[in-house]
Design a protein around this motif. Structure first.
Motif, PDB file in Angstrom:
ATOM      1  N   MET A   1      55.003 130.453-124.635  1.00  0.00           N
ATOM      2  CA  MET A   1      55.632 131.309-123.744  1.00  0.00           C
ATOM      3  C   MET A   1      56.121 130.206-122.588  1.00  0.00           C
ATOM      4  O   MET A   1      55.594 129.209-122.457  1.00  0.00           O
ATOM      5  N   ALA A   2      57.435 130.502-122.110  1.00  0.00           N
ATOM      6  CA  ALA A   2      57.772 129.622-120.942  1.00  0.00           C
ATOM      7  C   ALA A   2      57.028 129.934-119.750  1.00  0.00           C
ATOM      8  O   ALA A   2      56.213 130.972-119.629  1.00  0.00           O
ATOM      9  N   ARG A   3      57.017 128.942-118.818  1.00  0.00           N
ATOM     10  CA  ARG A   3      56.248 129.364-117.308  1.00  0.00           C
ATOM     11  C   ARG A   3      57.014 128.812-116.311  1.00  0.00           C
ATOM     12  O   ARG A   3      57.794 127.834-116.320  1.00  0.00           O
ATOM     13  N   ASN A   4      56.797 129.520-115.049  1.00  0.00           N
ATOM     14  CA  ASN A   4      57.399 128.945-113.626  1.00  0.00           C
ATOM     15  C   ASN A   4      56.467 129.252-112.678  1.00  0.00           C
ATOM     16  O   ASN A   4      55.505 130.156-112.839  1.00  0.00           O
ATOM     17  N   ILE A   5      56.613 128.910-111.551  1.00  0.00           N
ATOM     18  CA  ILE A   5      56.139 129.276-110.238  1.00  0.00           C
ATOM     19  C   ILE A   5      56.982 129.914-109.571  1.00  0.00           C
ATOM     20  O   ILE A   5      58.010 129.530-109.289  1.00  0.00           O
ATOM     21  N   GLU A   6      56.427 131.016-109.119  1.00  0.00           N
ATOM     22  CA  GLU A   6      57.323 131.957-108.191  1.00  0.00           C
ATOM     23  C   GLU A   6      56.960 132.439-107.040  1.00  0.00           C
ATOM     24  O   GLU A   6      55.660 132.690-106.918  1.00  0.00           O
ATOM     25  N   ILE A   7      57.806 132.698-106.124  1.00  0.00           N
ATOM     26  CA  ILE A   7      57.698 133.335-104.711  1.00  0.00           C
ATOM     27  C   ILE A   7      58.719 134.540-104.556  1.00  0.00           C
ATOM     28  O   ILE A   7      59.864 134.142-105.138  1.00  0.00           O
ATOM     29  N   LYS A   8      58.347 135.511-103.994  1.00  0.00           N
ATOM     30  CA  LYS A   8      59.196 136.511-103.546  1.00  0.00           C
ATOM     31  C   LYS A   8      59.104 136.502-101.979  1.00  0.00           C
ATOM     32  O   LYS A   8      58.019 136.605-101.646  1.00  0.00           O
ATOM     33  N   ALA A   9      60.229 136.553-101.071  1.00  0.00           N
ATOM     34  CA  ALA A   9      60.144 136.967 -99.878  1.00  0.00           C
ATOM     35  C   ALA A   9      61.222 138.055 -99.352  1.00  0.00           C
ATOM     36  O   ALA A   9      62.357 138.002 -99.813  1.00  0.00           O
ATOM     37  N   ARG A  10      60.871 138.739 -98.661  1.00  0.00           N
ATOM     38  CA  ARG A  10      62.063 139.684 -97.710  1.00  0.00           C
ATOM     39  C   ARG A  10      62.588 138.858 -96.738  1.00  0.00           C
ATOM     40  O   ARG A  10      62.097 137.912 -96.229  1.00  0.00           O
ATOM     41  N   ILE A  11      64.111 138.904 -96.858  1.00  0.00           N
ATOM     42  CA  ILE A  11      65.029 138.425 -96.150  1.00  0.00           C
ATOM     43  C   ILE A  11      65.526 139.348 -94.964  1.00  0.00           C
ATOM     44  O   ILE A  11      66.150 140.345 -95.300  1.00  0.00           O
ATOM     45  N   GLU A  12      65.465 139.065 -93.868  1.00  0.00           N
ATOM     46  CA  GLU A  12      66.254 139.961 -92.715  1.00  0.00           C
ATOM     47  C   GLU A  12      67.829 139.579 -92.595  1.00  0.00           C
ATOM     48  O   GLU A  12      68.536 140.312 -92.176  1.00  0.00           O
ATOM     49  N   ASN A  13      68.081 138.244 -92.835  1.00  0.00           N
ATOM     50  CA  ASN A  13      69.052 137.616 -92.344  1.00  0.00           C
ATOM     51  C   ASN A  13      69.897 137.015 -93.529  1.00  0.00           C
ATOM     52  O   ASN A  13      69.649 135.560 -93.421  1.00  0.00           O
ATOM     53  N   MET A  14      70.406 137.420 -94.260  1.00  0.00           N
ATOM     54  CA  MET A  14      70.949 136.638 -95.677  1.00  0.00           C
ATOM     55  C   MET A  14      72.248 135.881 -95.100  1.00  0.00           C
ATOM     56  O   MET A  14      72.573 134.882 -95.665  1.00  0.00           O
ATOM     57  N   SER A 136      51.434 120.529-114.839  1.00  0.00           N
ATOM     58  CA  SER A 136      50.474 121.266-113.996  1.00  0.00           C
ATOM     59  C   SER A 136      51.146 122.201-113.094  1.00  0.00           C
ATOM     60  O   SER A 136      52.425 121.881-112.526  1.00  0.00           O
ATOM     61  N   THR A 137      50.336 123.265-112.724  1.00  0.00           N
ATOM     62  CA  THR A 137      51.026 124.317-111.643  1.00  0.00           C
ATOM     63  C   THR A 137      50.963 123.647-110.429  1.00  0.00           C
ATOM     64  O   THR A 137      51.935 124.069-109.580  1.00  0.00           O
ATOM     65  N   ASP A 138      50.283 122.632-110.184  1.00  0.00           N
ATOM     66  CA  ASP A 138      50.040 122.176-108.707  1.00  0.00           C
ATOM     67  C   ASP A 138      51.542 121.694-108.464  1.00  0.00           C
ATOM     68  O   ASP A 138      51.994 121.555-107.221  1.00  0.00           O
ATOM     69  N   ALA A 139      52.335 120.991-109.393  1.00  0.00           N
ATOM     70  CA  ALA A 139      53.465 120.252-108.994  1.00  0.00           C
ATOM     71  C   ALA A 139      54.333 121.393-108.513  1.00  0.00           C
ATOM     72  O   ALA A 139      55.196 121.059-107.744  1.00  0.00           O
ATOM     73  N   GLY A 140      54.488 122.342-109.316  1.00  0.00           N
ATOM     74  CA  GLY A 140      55.300 123.427-108.890  1.00  0.00           C
ATOM     75  C   GLY A 140      55.269 124.238-107.920  1.00  0.00           C
ATOM     76  O   GLY A 140      56.117 124.583-107.001  1.00  0.00           O
ATOM     77  N   ILE A 141      53.937 124.646-107.341  1.00  0.00           N
ATOM     78  CA  ILE A 141      53.512 125.102-106.254  1.00  0.00           C
ATOM     79  C   ILE A 141      53.991 124.293-105.070  1.00  0.00           C
ATOM     80  O   ILE A 141      54.473 124.557-104.097  1.00  0.00           O
ATOM     81  N   ARG A 142      53.782 122.789-105.255  1.00  0.00           N
ATOM     82  CA  ARG A 142      54.044 121.954-104.126  1.00  0.00           C
ATOM     83  C   ARG A 142      55.475 121.878-103.974  1.00  0.00           C
ATOM     84  O   ARG A 142      56.208 122.015-102.748  1.00  0.00           O
ATOM     85  N   GLU A 143      56.215 122.050-104.956  1.00  0.00           N
ATOM     86  CA  GLU A 143      57.700 122.191-104.729  1.00  0.00           C
ATOM     87  C   GLU A 143      58.495 123.346-104.341  1.00  0.00           C
ATOM     88  O   GLU A 143      59.295 123.274-103.504  1.00  0.00           O
ATOM     89  N   ALA A 144      57.627 124.398-104.927  1.00  0.00           N
ATOM     90  CA  ALA A 144      57.844 125.759-104.165  1.00  0.00           C
ATOM     91  C   ALA A 144      57.718 125.821-102.469  1.00  0.00           C
ATOM     92  O   ALA A 144      58.767 126.201-101.736  1.00  0.00           O
ATOM     93  N   GLY A 145      56.677 125.247-102.265  1.00  0.00           N
ATOM     94  CA  GLY A 145      56.298 124.964-100.746  1.00  0.00           C
ATOM     95  C   GLY A 145      57.178 124.277 -99.975  1.00  0.00           C
ATOM     96  O   GLY A 145      57.622 124.785 -99.020  1.00  0.00           O
TER      97      GLY A 145
END
Length: 172
Positions: A1-14, A136-145
């Motif tokens: 299976m493919a993998r990614n690191i993901e976040i979702k955020a609510r946006i008030e001002n697109m 490593s997931t750490d690299a993706g987490i760092r990049e997302a942050g």
């Protein structure tokens, strides 16, 4: 299976966020209409994403519900018949919800940046840092942050679950 690191955020001002994303993008914008139908599934989430009457994909994915960056495992199966597949899966497993959204996609390096407008829910940002092999997931987490910081996304904006969870909570 493919993998990614993901976040979702609510946006008030697109209107404020879109040019910031565009200035960092290596590709995009690509405009995509999506109609996602979710089905009962005990081992993760199963959704059919229709792009049109003759184009879609069945997506199975698994991830924890947490507000910060999280690892997601997924597999996508294209279909040229999303309507009949939706009907078959609905009869076999039962629908649990449907999300219609309009997505603007940008690529920032290997990260897919989605600016989403969802019917009945509002505006959201989704980041998907694509992982390769046994990276490593750490690299993706760092990049997302780092990308969250560059875009001014605050921890209070992050949401834990899927868009479907927000829709279900709103209806309750």
């Amino acid at each position: 299976m493919a993998r990614n690191i993901e976040i979702k955020a609510r946006i008030e001002n697109m209107a404020w966020l879109t040019p910031r994303v565009a200035s960092l993008a290596t590709e995009g914008p690509i405009e995509i209409a999506q109609d996602d139908t979710f089905f009962n599934c005990v081992t993760g989430r199963l959704k059919l994403r229709a792009f049109s009457n003759d184009s879609g994909e069945l997506i199975f994915y698994r991830r924890v519900n947490q507000a910060g960056p999280k690892e997601s495992f997924y597999i996508r199966s294209p279909t040229a018949s999303p309507e009949t597949l939706r009907e078959s899966l609905s009869l076999a497993y039962g629908q649990i919800g449907r999300i219609r959204k309009y997505r603007t996609l940008f690529l920032v390096g290997r990260t897919r940046v989605h600016l989403d407008r969802l019917e009945g829910l509002g505006h959201f940002l989704e980041l998907e840092v694509m992982l390769v092999g046994d990276e490593s997931t750490d690299a993706g987490i760092r990049e997302a942050g780092e990308l969250m910081d560059r875009l001014g996304i605050q921890p209070a904006q992050l949401i834990e679950g899927a868009y479907l969870d927000l829709l279900m909570a709103q209806r309750a």
